[in-house]
Design a protein around this motif. Structure first.
Motif, PDB file in Angstrom:
ATOM      1  N   UNK A 174       0.830  -1.212   0.000  1.00 47.81           N
ATOM      2  CA  UNK A 174       0.000   0.000   0.000  1.00 47.81           C
ATOM      3  C   UNK A 174       0.859   1.254   0.000  1.00 47.81           C
ATOM      4  N   UNK A 175       0.224   2.363  -0.270  1.00 51.20           N
ATOM      5  CA  UNK A 175       0.905   3.662  -0.278  1.00 51.20           C
ATOM      6  C   UNK A 175       0.812   4.345   1.066  1.00 51.20           C
ATOM      7  N   UNK A 176       0.016   3.782   1.984  1.00 48.23           N
ATOM      8  CA  UNK A 176      -0.255   4.510   3.236  1.00 48.23           C
ATOM      9  C   UNK A 176       0.981   4.532   4.135  1.00 48.23           C
ATOM     10  N   UNK A 177       1.205   5.626   4.837  1.00 49.58           N
ATOM     11  CA  UNK A 177       2.307   5.674   5.798  1.00 49.58           C
ATOM     12  C   UNK A 177       2.113   4.633   6.907  1.00 49.58           C
ATOM     13  N   UNK A 178       3.226   4.133   7.409  1.00 49.70           N
ATOM     14  CA  UNK A 178       3.196   3.178   8.524  1.00 49.70           C
ATOM     15  C   UNK A 178       3.840   3.847   9.738  1.00 49.70           C
ATOM     16  N   UNK A 179       3.051   3.986  10.782  1.00 52.70           N
ATOM     17  CA  UNK A 179       3.512   4.584  12.037  1.00 52.70           C
ATOM     18  C   UNK A 179       3.388   3.496  13.102  1.00 52.70           C
ATOM     19  N   UNK A 180       4.469   2.923  13.533  1.00 53.95           N
ATOM     20  CA  UNK A 180       4.402   1.771  14.435  1.00 53.95           C
ATOM     21  C   UNK A 180       4.219   2.207  15.891  1.00 53.95           C
ATOM     22  N   UNK A 181       3.657   1.303  16.668  1.00 55.89           N
ATOM     23  CA  UNK A 181       3.437   1.534  18.099  1.00 55.89           C
ATOM     24  C   UNK A 181       4.170   0.454  18.895  1.00 55.89           C
ATOM     25  N   UNK A 182       5.462   0.658  19.168  1.00 54.23           N
ATOM     26  CA  UNK A 182       6.206  -0.362  19.918  1.00 54.23           C
ATOM     27  C   UNK A 182       5.778  -0.449  21.374  1.00 54.23           C
TER      28      UNK A 182
END
Ligand code: PEP
Ligand code: MN
Length: 269
Positions: free
Chosen positions: A198-206
């Motif tokens: 996908x083109x969507x940004x990935x913002x992870x939650x560690x």
């Protein structure tokens, strides 16, 4: 996800002054705003800003396992708004129903969070997408619990995009079952698949994947190596005096500052 390349080209990846993809995006703040101690939140907000955070998180309403645990309070929304006014940071909070949605939209929220428990609640996803269509509000969509497969995660995002809001941020936050002693099964590595599909940004939650403050920086940096566009990390000025997840999971602002510096280095690699 729907092809929205043309709208992305018009600058829709701008969020809180960050052009996502050109530099990493950092979201930080407590799990839960304690309405009895607003100063703890205001001090945390200022410290997040000084550490290099772009967006301030703070839980107003909380999806708690037990109905007897603190569930949130509308008064916490006023505290969140006051912190935005004092610091100039953009703000992020979770909504669980359409009453919450109405209140945060009236407040001009910058980022609406959809939690892991509601991440496959299709009517809610559709409502949020429709009611934020054409606005500047972004939607941080957590990966559904217990373990939405990558295509189901993307399909959930599709509900928001197809209802009108392409500003979706995909947020891996660990899956169940947890086998090795972390809070959840860490899934930062899904970033590579999400980016490929996908083109969507990935913002992870560690914070929610490992669930222990000591392990959060390592997981956050791993996510940057996997190609994440940024992270959301629970941070508290004094974690042991926090509520919700803060005593276990929140890192201090000093640790956040170092983490952001290191993350910028890895992000560039
Ligand atoms: C949170 O961000 O505090 C939270 C409840 O997260 P999740 O929905 O991922 O459990
Ligand atoms: Mn939390």
């Amino acid at each position: 996800l729907m092809d929205i390349k043309s709208s992305l080209a018009e600058g829709k990846r701008q969020l809180a002054g960050v052009e996502i993809g050109k530099e990493p995006l950092f979201i930080a703040g407590p799990c839960t705003i304690d309405p009895k101690n607003p100063n703890l939140f205001y001090e945390t907000a200022q410290a997040v800003k000084e550490a290099g955070g772009h967006i301030l998180r703070g839980g107003v309403w909380k999806p708690r396992t037990m109905p007897y645990s603190y569930q949130g309070d509308n008064a916490a929304l006023d505290i969140l708004l006051e912190a935005r006014a004092r610091t100039g940071l953009a703000i992020n909070t979770e909504v669980m129903d359409t009453d919450h949605l109405r209140l945060v939209l009236e407040a001009g929220i910058d980022v609406i969070q959809i939690g892991a428990r509601n991440a496959l609640n299709y009517p809610l996803l559709r409502q949020i997408g429709a009611q934020t269509a054409g606005s500047k509000t972004a939607v941080l969509l957590k990966r559904g619990r217990p373990m939405a497969p990558v295509d189901e995660f993307l399909a959930a995002a599709e509900y928001i995009v197809s209802a009108g809001n392409p500003k979706v941020l995909l947020c891996p936050r660990g899956t169940l079952p947890s086998m090795d002693g972390y809070r959840n099964h860490p899934d930062e590595s899904i970033t590579q698949l999400l980016k490929a599909k996908s083109w969507a940004p990935v913002i992870v939650d560690p914070s929610h994947s490992v669930g222990r403050a000591a392990y959060v920086p390592g997981a956050a940096l791993a996510a940057m190596a996997y190609g994440a566009d940024g992270f959301v990390v629970e941070t508290h000025i004094d974690p042991k005096s926090g509520i919700g997840d803060d005593p276990k999971q929140s890192i201090s602002p000093a640790v956040l500052a170092t983490l952001i510096t290191d993350a910028r280095v890895i992000w560039k690699l």
